[in-house]
Design an enzyme around this catalytic site. Structure first.
Site, mmCIF file in Angstrom:
data_model
loop_
_atom_site.group_PDB
_atom_site.id
_atom_site.type_symbol
_atom_site.label_atom_id
_atom_site.label_comp_id
_atom_site.label_asym_id
_atom_site.label_seq_id
_atom_site.Cartn_x
_atom_site.Cartn_y
_atom_site.Cartn_z
ATOM 1 N N LYS A 97 0.856 -1.189 0.000
ATOM 2 C CA LYS A 97 0.000 0.000 0.000
ATOM 3 C C LYS A 97 0.883 1.226 0.000
ATOM 4 O O LYS A 97 1.807 1.328 0.815
ATOM 5 C CB LYS A 97 -0.892 0.000 1.257
ATOM 6 C CG LYS A 97 -1.840 1.180 1.311
ATOM 7 C CD LYS A 97 -3.086 0.922 0.506
ATOM 8 C CE LYS A 97 -3.864 2.181 0.166
ATOM 9 N NZ LYS A 97 -3.383 2.888 -1.060
ATOM 10 N N GLN A 118 7.178 3.806 3.865
ATOM 11 C CA GLN A 118 5.768 3.398 3.887
ATOM 12 C C GLN A 118 5.566 2.117 4.707
ATOM 13 O O GLN A 118 4.535 1.957 5.354
ATOM 14 C CB GLN A 118 5.288 3.189 2.441
ATOM 15 C CG GLN A 118 3.793 3.295 2.244
ATOM 16 C CD GLN A 118 3.296 4.733 2.094
ATOM 17 O OE1 GLN A 118 3.880 5.507 1.361
ATOM 18 N NE2 GLN A 118 2.239 5.067 2.794
ATOM 19 N N LYS A 133 5.352 1.605 -3.035
ATOM 20 C CA LYS A 133 5.285 2.959 -3.588
ATOM 21 C C LYS A 133 5.576 2.887 -5.069
ATOM 22 O O LYS A 133 6.270 1.966 -5.528
ATOM 23 C CB LYS A 133 6.343 3.852 -2.933
ATOM 24 C CG LYS A 133 6.054 5.327 -3.069
ATOM 25 C CD LYS A 133 5.158 5.801 -1.959
ATOM 26 C CE LYS A 133 4.746 7.240 -2.097
ATOM 27 N NZ LYS A 133 4.114 7.728 -0.856
ATOM 28 N N GLY A 172 -2.630 8.242 -4.326
ATOM 29 C CA GLY A 172 -1.931 9.423 -4.819
ATOM 30 C C GLY A 172 -0.698 9.771 -4.004
ATOM 31 O O GLY A 172 -0.422 9.185 -2.960
ATOM 32 N N ASP A 173 0.042 10.720 -4.524
ATOM 33 C CA ASP A 173 1.177 11.340 -3.838
ATOM 34 C C ASP A 173 1.412 12.632 -4.629
ATOM 35 O O ASP A 173 0.479 13.096 -5.315
ATOM 36 C CB ASP A 173 2.406 10.404 -3.857
ATOM 37 C CG ASP A 173 3.492 10.818 -2.863
ATOM 38 O OD1 ASP A 173 3.388 10.477 -1.691
ATOM 39 O OD2 ASP A 173 4.458 11.516 -3.270
ATOM 40 N N THR A 217 -4.374 13.502 5.217
ATOM 41 C CA THR A 217 -2.941 13.624 5.529
ATOM 42 C C THR A 217 -2.696 14.916 6.310
ATOM 43 O O THR A 217 -2.024 14.923 7.350
ATOM 44 C CB THR A 217 -2.096 13.578 4.245
ATOM 45 O OG1 THR A 217 -2.556 12.503 3.428
ATOM 46 C CG2 THR A 217 -0.632 13.385 4.552
ATOM 47 N N ASN A 248 -2.110 19.287 -1.629
ATOM 48 C CA ASN A 248 -3.176 18.678 -0.834
ATOM 49 C C ASN A 248 -2.839 18.627 0.666
ATOM 50 O O ASN A 248 -3.676 18.968 1.505
ATOM 51 C CB ASN A 248 -3.445 17.273 -1.396
ATOM 52 C CG ASN A 248 -4.351 16.478 -0.514
ATOM 53 O OD1 ASN A 248 -3.897 15.712 0.330
ATOM 54 N ND2 ASN A 248 -5.646 16.678 -0.667
HETATM 55 N N1 GLU Z 1 1.200 8.996 -0.593
HETATM 56 C C1 GLU Z 1 0.641 8.978 0.716
HETATM 57 C C2 GLU Z 1 1.725 8.679 1.718
HETATM 58 O O1 GLU Z 1 2.835 9.122 1.561
HETATM 59 C C3 GLU Z 1 -0.607 8.118 0.828
HETATM 60 C C4 GLU Z 1 -0.482 6.705 0.419
HETATM 61 C C5 GLU Z 1 -1.812 5.941 0.380
HETATM 62 O O2 GLU Z 1 -2.842 6.501 0.708
HETATM 63 O O3 GLU Z 1 -1.750 4.770 0.020
HETATM 64 O O4 GLU Z 1 1.522 8.063 2.737
#
Ligand code: GLU
Length: 452
Positions: A97, A118, A133, A172-173, A217, A248
């Protein structure tokens, strides 16, 4: 390029040396690994079984890495070739994830640093998600909707075979928001002939998305800051805050800060800084960034008592609380010194690894409440896991209920990091608390599942 500020245990040094050797040139990945390994000396003394099972070495090696070509055509018919990545780092706690990042700075080292972080972040949420990722060196700046759609479709045409709600669930990121998730989901659905909602998160509210995911976030980072302050008998009320970035994470961190009675006086983008002593006008910021997708320079043009500092450094602006919410290594050792001199008492990271190792040590030496990204910004991915829960039960929750869940998760993460830091003799050190608590959880699951 940054140097690694802290020391490694002598048993861990050779492991880090091997990581350097096996992953040459990936400085961001080296930095993220070093920061976690700095925390683990105490763990392997207390729990030697992790060394016997080579858990540290195994965690540092991704389970699978996919690199592929993404060909696409722009609006004039010109052909472009980008490179995309998906690093499926660790699935001990659940399906891989983590988000997808579209930015020209993306290369394997960036995706590996993010994927590595992550693993630990996702473990801290307490929810069943592993770490992964992805991303591409595609630059979405200035691209039309049609170009973005064609790029996303081409990328998914290759990526779909590696995904699945029980396998790997992107989101997203930087450079990837609801619009991109829509195009990616549409192409996944078309190719697989499956309406598999739980294969992507950050979806639109009409087609399987979760309320609060967009805000999560930023809100979560502020909830974490609030908990750190509460633990010291302080609060956010009336505090002057600076939030770097204007994407965001920054927008919704600012929104929650304002809701909790703080004042947000500055934000930024890669071109410059906006300072608005009366307090940032969020509606105007959202209009410029979310609706018009323009640069923040426009904010000062439309709001006469705000200042725009071209190429300015946001960390020069005096504040009580700093929320780095732009990108990695945006806050250096000298920036940290400046913040401390100016009286900053708390830093909660909305971005991933925004503070350099020197900066982290400056904050810790000065006794600043410092919440590292993998703890402080875990609310985003946690709410993605809540989106997966809603998808699995074909349900959708109210804003209030989902926000309560997010708030509870952030309180629990704070509690876990705080208690773990005390247990290991470093009270108030959220970096050690987060790294150790997350490592123990992932490591125990890996030991239980045998040599896989
Ligand atoms: N990109 C976000 C992070 O850095 C969210 C990742 C997600 O929701 O899977 O955690």
């Amino acid at each position: 390029m940054t140097t690694m500020a802290g020391k490694l245990d002598e048993k861990i040094t050779p492991i880090y040396q091997e990581v350097l050797q096996r992953n040459p040139g990936e400085s961001e990945f080296h930095q993220a690994v070093h920061e976690v390994l700095e925390s683990l000396g105490r763990v392997i003394v207390k729990y030697p079984e992790f060394a016997d099972h080579k858990i540290i070495q195994r965690i540092c090696e991704p389970e699978r890495q996919v690199i592929f070509r993404v060909p696409w055509q722009d609006d004039r018919g010109e052909v472009h070739i980008n490179r995309a990545f998906r690093v499926e780092f660790n699935s001990a706690l659940g399906p891989y994830k983590g988000g997808m990042r579209f930015h020209p700075s993306v290369y394997l080292g960036v995706i590996k640093f993010l994927g590595f972080e992550q693993i630990f972040k996702n473990a801290l949420t307490g929810l069943p998600i592993g770490g992964g990722k992805g991303g591409s060196d595609f630059d979405p700046k200035g691209r039309s909707d049609d170009e973005i759609m064609r790029f996303c479709q081409s990328l998914m045409t290759e990526l779909y075979r590696h995904l699945g709600e029980y396998t790997d669930v992107p989101a997203g990121d930087i450079g990837v928001g609801q619009r991109e998730i829509g195009y990616l989901f549409g192409q996944y659905k078309r190719i697989t002939n499956r309406y598999e909602s739980g294969v992507l998160t950050g979806k639109g509210l009409d087609w399987g998305g979760s309320l609060v995911r967009r805000e999560a976030t930023g809100y979560g980072t502020v909830f974490f800051a609030q908990e750190m302050l509460r633990a010291r008998g302080e609060s956010l009320e009336g505090r002057k805050c600076v939030v770097s970035g204007s994407g965001n994470v920054a927008i919704y961190a600012a929104e929650q800060l304002i809701q909790l009675g703080a004042k947000v006086i500055a934000c930024s983008d890669s071109n410059g800084v906006i300072v608005h002593e009366a307090g940032i006008d969020l509606d105007l910021l959202k209009q410029i960034k979310e609706v018009e997708r323009r640069r923040i320079r426009d904010y000062a043009d439309r709001c006469t008592d705000a200042r725009y500092i071209d190429r300015g450094n946001i960390w020069d602006i005096p504040c009580d609380v700093a929320i780095p919410a732009a990108t990695e290594n945006e806050l250096s050792g000298s920036d940290a010194k400046k913040l401390v001199e100016n009286g900053c008492i708390a830093v909660a990271e909305g971005a991933n690894m925004p503070t350099t190792p020197e900066g982290v040590h400056v904050f810790q030496d000065a006794g600043v409440a410092y919440g590292p990204g993998k703890a402080a910004n875990a609310g985003g991915v946690a709410t993605s896991a809540l989106e997966m829960q809603q998808n699995a039960s074909r349900d959708s929750w109210t804003f209030e209920y989902t926000e309560k869940r997010l708030q509870q998760i952030m309180q629990d993460i704070h509690h876990t990091c705080h208690e773990t830091a005390e247990e290991f003799g470093v009270p108030g050190n959220y970096v050690l608390g987060a790294n150790i608590a997350a490592f123990l959880k992932v490591g125990r699951a890996m030991v239980a599942m045998g040599l896989v």
